[in-house]
Design a protein around this motif. Structure first.
Motif, PDB file in Angstrom:
ATOM      1  N   ASN A 110      56.785  49.114  33.163  1.00  0.00           N
ATOM      2  CA  ASN A 110      55.422  49.176  32.687  1.00  0.00           C
ATOM      3  C   ASN A 110      54.677  50.428  33.138  1.00  0.00           C
ATOM      4  O   ASN A 110      53.573  50.663  32.679  1.00  0.00           O
ATOM      5  N   GLN A 111      55.236  51.245  34.018  1.00  0.00           N
ATOM      6  CA  GLN A 111      54.554  52.483  34.375  1.00  0.00           C
ATOM      7  C   GLN A 111      55.036  53.669  33.531  1.00  0.00           C
ATOM      8  O   GLN A 111      54.425  54.726  33.567  1.00  0.00           O
ATOM      9  N   VAL A 112      56.092  53.511  32.759  1.00  0.00           N
ATOM     10  CA  VAL A 112      56.598  54.601  31.917  1.00  0.00           C
ATOM     11  C   VAL A 112      55.643  54.836  30.760  1.00  0.00           C
ATOM     12  O   VAL A 112      55.298  53.915  30.018  1.00  0.00           O
ATOM     13  N   ARG A 113      55.195  56.080  30.629  1.00  0.00           N
ATOM     14  CA  ARG A 113      54.262  56.462  29.561  1.00  0.00           C
ATOM     15  C   ARG A 113      54.735  57.690  28.780  1.00  0.00           C
ATOM     16  O   ARG A 113      54.253  57.943  27.695  1.00  0.00           O
ATOM     17  N   HIS A 114      55.630  58.459  29.369  1.00  0.00           N
ATOM     18  CA  HIS A 114      56.038  59.734  28.775  1.00  0.00           C
ATOM     19  C   HIS A 114      57.551  59.747  28.604  1.00  0.00           C
ATOM     20  O   HIS A 114      58.293  59.507  29.548  1.00  0.00           O
ATOM     21  N   LEU A 115      57.975  60.030  27.373  1.00  0.00           N
ATOM     22  CA  LEU A 115      59.392  59.992  27.051  1.00  0.00           C
ATOM     23  C   LEU A 115      59.908  61.392  26.734  1.00  0.00           C
ATOM     24  O   LEU A 115      59.253  62.154  26.022  1.00  0.00           O
ATOM     25  N   HIS A 116      61.062  61.695  27.265  1.00  0.00           N
ATOM     26  CA  HIS A 116      61.728  62.979  27.051  1.00  0.00           C
ATOM     27  C   HIS A 116      63.007  62.702  26.282  1.00  0.00           C
ATOM     28  O   HIS A 116      63.769  61.798  26.629  1.00  0.00           O
ATOM     29  N   THR A 169      64.130  68.510  33.690  1.00  0.00           N
ATOM     30  CA  THR A 169      62.717  68.909  33.725  1.00  0.00           C
ATOM     31  C   THR A 169      61.725  67.759  33.737  1.00  0.00           C
ATOM     32  O   THR A 169      60.546  67.983  33.976  1.00  0.00           O
ATOM     33  N   ALA A 170      62.164  66.537  33.485  1.00  0.00           N
ATOM     34  CA  ALA A 170      61.237  65.401  33.490  1.00  0.00           C
ATOM     35  C   ALA A 170      60.697  65.186  34.905  1.00  0.00           C
ATOM     36  O   ALA A 170      61.468  65.101  35.857  1.00  0.00           O
ATOM     37  N   PRO A 171      59.373  65.107  35.047  1.00  0.00           N
ATOM     38  CA  PRO A 171      58.793  64.853  36.374  1.00  0.00           C
ATOM     39  C   PRO A 171      59.300  63.533  36.956  1.00  0.00           C
ATOM     40  O   PRO A 171      59.442  62.540  36.250  1.00  0.00           O
ATOM     41  N   ARG A 172      59.558  63.523  38.245  1.00  0.00           N
ATOM     42  CA  ARG A 172      60.132  62.353  38.934  1.00  0.00           C
ATOM     43  C   ARG A 172      59.029  61.455  39.488  1.00  0.00           C
ATOM     44  O   ARG A 172      59.001  61.129  40.663  1.00  0.00           O
ATOM     45  N   THR A 173      58.094  61.047  38.633  1.00  0.00           N
ATOM     46  CA  THR A 173      56.944  60.262  39.067  1.00  0.00           C
ATOM     47  C   THR A 173      57.069  58.780  38.758  1.00  0.00           C
ATOM     48  O   THR A 173      56.232  57.996  39.184  1.00  0.00           O
ATOM     49  N   GLY A 174      58.067  58.400  37.970  1.00  0.00           N
ATOM     50  CA  GLY A 174      58.194  57.026  37.522  1.00  0.00           C
ATOM     51  C   GLY A 174      57.480  56.781  36.199  1.00  0.00           C
ATOM     52  O   GLY A 174      57.697  55.767  35.555  1.00  0.00           O
TER      53      GLY A 174
END
Length: 177
Positions: free
Chosen positions: A2-8, A48-53
Motif C-alpha cells: 500500500n505504500q507503492v505509488r511510483h512504477l518503473h 535507478t528506482a529510488p529505494r524508498t518503498g
C-alpha cells in the motif's frame, strides 16, 4: 504494497508493461497520486528506482531475464503482487515499402519466436523500440504491439492477437543487511 505509488518499467511508450503499470495503478485508485516512469531496460529501471518503498518495478513472467533480475537484487526488491491481463495485440508489422514478408525483423527477445522463419532477427530492448527501429528503416519489419505499430505508421502484416500475460510487481527497498 500500500505504500507503492511510483512504477518503473520498460519503455519507450507503447509497451505492454507500460499498459500493465497504468492498469495496476488504476485498480488501486492511484492514478492521481501515482506515476509510471519508462526506462530503456528493466535492468536500468531497477538500478535507478529510488529505494524508498514507494517505488516498484513492473515486469512480466515471460521476460527472458526475470530470474536474473530477481536474484541479483534479492536484498533490495521483493515481489509484492502479480496479476493476469491480456497484452495489446501482438503483430508483425512492416514499413509501407517493405516486401509482403519482411527479410529483417526487429524484436524483443521474448516474442522473437513470432519472427517468420527465414527472416533475420534484430534484437532490441522492447516491443516499442522494435517499432521505432522499423519505422526508421533499420529493419523491414518488427514484432511489436498494435499500439506501437499504429503510432509509427506501420502496416500490419500479421496480427497474433492479445496474449494472456502474468505481470509482476517488485517493490524496491533499501538493501537488507
Amino acid at each position: 504494497m500500500n505504500q507503492v505509488r511510483h512504477l518503473h518499467t520498460l519503455g519507450p511508450t507503447g509497451t505492454n508493461l507500460e499498459s500493465a503499470a497504468h492498469m495496476w495503478l488504476d485498480r488501486r485508485r492511484l492514478t492521481d497520486d501515482g506515476s509510471v516512469m519508462l526506462h530503456s531496460s528493466l535492468e536500468s529501471a531497477m538500478e535507478t528506482a529510488p529505494r524508498t518503498g514507494e517505488h516498484a518495478l513492473v515486469a512480466c513472467a515471460v521476460y527472458p531475464y526475470l530470474h536474473t533480475l530477481v536474484f541479483e537484487n534479492l536484498l533490495a526488491c521483493r515481489m509484492i503482487d502479480t496479476f493476469l491481463a491480456p497484452t495489446h495485440a501482438m503483430v508483425l508489422a512492416a514499413g509501407p515499402d517493405a516486401p509482403p514478408e519482411p527479410h529483417t525483423v526487429s524484436t524483443h527477445p521474448a516474442p522473437a519466436s513470432l519472427v517468420p522463419q527465414g527472416s533475420e532477427r534484430h534484437l532490441v530492448n522492447s516491443n516499442s523500440q522494435a517499432a521505432i527501429d522499423c519505422a526508421a528503416g533499420k529493419t523491414e519489419g518488427c514484432i511489436t504491439t498494435i499500439v506501437a505499430a499504429r503510432a509509427h505508421g506501420l502496416r500490419i502484416v500479421r496480427d497474433f492477437g492479445p496474449v494472456p500475460m502474468v505481470y509482476t510487481i517488485h517493490q524496491v527497498l533499501e538493501a537488507a543487511r
